[in-house]
Design a protein around this motif. Structure first.
Motif, PDB file in Angstrom:
ATOM      1  N   ILE A 106      11.708  33.403 -28.348  1.00 34.07           N
ATOM      2  CA  ILE A 106      13.025  33.747 -28.881  1.00 34.07           C
ATOM      3  C   ILE A 106      13.699  32.461 -29.329  1.00 34.07           C
ATOM      4  O   ILE A 106      13.878  31.530 -28.547  1.00 34.07           O
ATOM      5  CB  ILE A 106      13.888  34.459 -27.817  1.00 34.07           C
ATOM      6  N   ILE A 107      14.049  32.403 -30.596  1.00 31.86           N
ATOM      7  CA  ILE A 107      14.775  31.256 -31.136  1.00 31.86           C
ATOM      8  C   ILE A 107      16.256  31.529 -30.920  1.00 31.86           C
ATOM      9  O   ILE A 107      16.791  32.521 -31.414  1.00 31.86           O
ATOM     10  CB  ILE A 107      14.457  31.048 -32.627  1.00 31.86           C
ATOM     11  N   LYS A 108      16.916  30.661 -30.154  1.00 35.09           N
ATOM     12  CA  LYS A 108      18.314  30.884 -29.796  1.00 35.09           C
ATOM     13  C   LYS A 108      19.284  30.178 -30.735  1.00 35.09           C
ATOM     14  O   LYS A 108      20.169  30.800 -31.311  1.00 35.09           O
ATOM     15  CB  LYS A 108      18.568  30.394 -28.369  1.00 35.09           C
ATOM     16  N   SER A 109      19.142  28.864 -30.839  1.00 32.31           N
ATOM     17  CA  SER A 109      20.067  28.086 -31.651  1.00 32.31           C
ATOM     18  C   SER A 109      19.458  26.712 -31.902  1.00 32.31           C
ATOM     19  O   SER A 109      18.348  26.433 -31.467  1.00 32.31           O
ATOM     20  CB  SER A 109      21.434  27.951 -30.960  1.00 32.31           C
ATOM     21  N   GLY A 110      20.214  25.870 -32.587  1.00 27.72           N
ATOM     22  CA  GLY A 110      19.719  24.539 -32.853  1.00 27.72           C
ATOM     23  C   GLY A 110      20.768  23.698 -33.542  1.00 27.72           C
ATOM     24  O   GLY A 110      21.926  24.091 -33.662  1.00 27.72           O
ATOM     25  N   PHE A 111      20.344  22.527 -33.966  1.00 25.89           N
ATOM     26  CA  PHE A 111      21.195  21.688 -34.787  1.00 25.89           C
ATOM     27  C   PHE A 111      20.318  20.975 -35.808  1.00 25.89           C
ATOM     28  O   PHE A 111      19.130  20.769 -35.594  1.00 25.89           O
ATOM     29  CB  PHE A 111      22.021  20.695 -33.958  1.00 25.89           C
ATOM     30  N   GLY A 165      23.308  16.975 -37.259  1.00 26.31           N
ATOM     31  CA  GLY A 165      24.639  17.007 -36.682  1.00 26.31           C
ATOM     32  C   GLY A 165      25.356  18.341 -36.742  1.00 26.31           C
ATOM     33  O   GLY A 165      26.390  18.502 -36.111  1.00 26.31           O
ATOM     34  N   SER A 166      24.844  19.308 -37.475  1.00 19.57           N
ATOM     35  CA  SER A 166      25.502  20.612 -37.590  1.00 19.57           C
ATOM     36  C   SER A 166      24.801  21.650 -36.723  1.00 19.57           C
ATOM     37  O   SER A 166      23.575  21.715 -36.694  1.00 19.57           O
ATOM     38  CB  SER A 166      25.481  21.096 -39.038  1.00 19.57           C
ATOM     39  N   ALA A 167      25.605  22.472 -36.053  1.00 17.62           N
ATOM     40  CA  ALA A 167      25.066  23.538 -35.215  1.00 17.62           C
ATOM     41  C   ALA A 167      24.487  24.648 -36.081  1.00 17.62           C
ATOM     42  O   ALA A 167      25.013  24.958 -37.154  1.00 17.62           O
ATOM     43  CB  ALA A 167      26.163  24.096 -34.311  1.00 17.62           C
ATOM     44  N   LEU A 168      23.382  25.219 -35.627  1.00 18.07           N
ATOM     45  CA  LEU A 168      22.741  26.335 -36.313  1.00 18.07           C
ATOM     46  C   LEU A 168      22.533  27.477 -35.326  1.00 18.07           C
ATOM     47  O   LEU A 168      22.111  27.253 -34.200  1.00 18.07           O
ATOM     48  CB  LEU A 168      21.366  25.931 -36.859  1.00 18.07           C
ATOM     49  N   ASP A 169      22.806  28.697 -35.777  1.00 17.38           N
ATOM     50  CA  ASP A 169      22.442  29.855 -34.970  1.00 17.38           C
ATOM     51  C   ASP A 169      21.046  30.301 -35.412  1.00 17.38           C
ATOM     52  O   ASP A 169      20.403  29.637 -36.236  1.00 17.38           O
ATOM     53  CB  ASP A 169      23.473  30.982 -35.106  1.00 17.38           C
ATOM     54  N   GLU A 170      20.575  31.406 -34.894  1.00 15.19           N
ATOM     55  CA  GLU A 170      19.231  31.882 -35.250  1.00 15.19           C
ATOM     56  C   GLU A 170      19.087  32.109 -36.753  1.00 15.19           C
ATOM     57  O   GLU A 170      18.079  31.752 -37.357  1.00 15.19           O
ATOM     58  CB  GLU A 170      18.907  33.175 -34.484  1.00 15.19           C
ATOM     59  N   ALA A 171      20.133  32.666 -37.392  1.00 16.11           N
ATOM     60  CA  ALA A 171      20.095  32.892 -38.843  1.00 16.11           C
ATOM     61  C   ALA A 171      20.063  31.566 -39.602  1.00 16.11           C
ATOM     62  O   ALA A 171      19.395  31.444 -40.633  1.00 16.11           O
ATOM     63  CB  ALA A 171      21.299  33.722 -39.274  1.00 16.11           C
ATOM     64  N   GLY A 172      20.755  30.560 -39.095  1.00 18.87           N
ATOM     65  CA  GLY A 172      20.749  29.241 -39.726  1.00 18.87           C
ATOM     66  C   GLY A 172      19.375  28.591 -39.661  1.00 18.87           C
ATOM     67  O   GLY A 172      18.942  27.931 -40.620  1.00 18.87           O
TER      68      GLY A 172
END
Length: 173
Positions: free
Chosen positions: A104-109, A112-119
Motif C-alpha cells: 500500500i502506497i501511503k504518501s511521500g515527498f 520538498g513537496s508532500a505527495l499523497d497516493e494520487a500525487g
C-alpha cells in the motif's frame, strides 16, 4: 532499545531523508521476503527500500524538515529513499503495487513537496529522466544528420559543376 541506539537510528533515517530527492511511505503487511527482495531489485541501486520504526521515523522526518508523513506512520512501514530518478522509482512502486495488492502506497515527498497516493501515481505517470534524455538526444541528432545531408548534397553539386555553381549565382547587396 537503548537511547544511544535510538539516537543513532534517528540520525541515520534523518540522513536518508536529507540525501534523498524523494521518498515514498508504504505499508508492506503480507508481503513475503521474496516479494520484498523483488521490489528492492525493481527499484534499482539508487533507491533504498528500508523497513523503519514508526516513532523513530516520525522524529527523524521532523529533524529533516519533512512533514509529509504526519498521521501516516502506522502499521508495518517501509520507506523508499530515492536518490536517483524519482519518476522511475515511483513507476516501479506503483507497478509492483498493482501486481501485489499487499503493498500500500501511503504518501511521500518529492523535492520538498508532500505527495499523497494520487500525487505519487501522477509522478509515476511522467516520463522518466532516461526517456527524456533519449528523446532529446534523438531530436538533437535528427537536425544534425539533416544538416550533414544538405552539406553533402551541396558539396556533391559543387563537385559536379566543377565549382561553377558558386560563380554563377549573383551576389545580392
Amino acid at each position: 532499545m537503548a537511547t544511544q541506539t535510538k539516537n543513532a537510528a534517528i540520525q541515520s533515517i534523518a540522513a536518508e531523508f536529507k540525501e534523498s530527492s524523494a521518498a515514498v511511505l508504504t505499508e508492506y503487511r503480507g508481503l513475503t521476503v521474496a516479494q520484498l527482495k523483488e521490489l528492492r531489485r525493481s527499484l534499482g541501486q539508487e533507491t533504498k527500500y528500508a523497513v523503519v520504526k514508526n516513532t523513530l521515523t516520525e522524529i527523524a522526518a521532523k529533524e529533516a524538515g519533512i512533514d509529509a508523513f504526519e498521521g501516516q506512520l502506522t502499521g508495518p512501514t517501509a520507506i523508499a529513499f530515492i536518490k536517483g530518478d524519482a519518476v522511475a522509482a515511483a513507476k516501479s512502486l506503483t507497478e509492483f503495487a498493482k501486481s501485489n495488492q499487499q503493498l500500500i502506497i501511503k504518501s511521500g515527498f518529492f523535492e520538498g513537496s508532500a505527495l499523497d497516493e494520487a500525487g505519487i501515481a501522477a509522478l509515476a505517470a511522467l516520463e522518466s529522466r532516461e526517456h527524456q534524455l533519449a528523446r532529446v538526444a534523438g531530436v538533437l541528432q535528427a537536425p544534425a544528420s539533416a544538416a550533414a545531408r544538405i552539406v553533402d548534397a551541396l558539396r556533391i553539386k559543387l563537385e559536379e559543376d566543377g565549382g561553377e555553381a558558386a560563380e554563377e549565382a549573383p551576389a545580392e547587396a
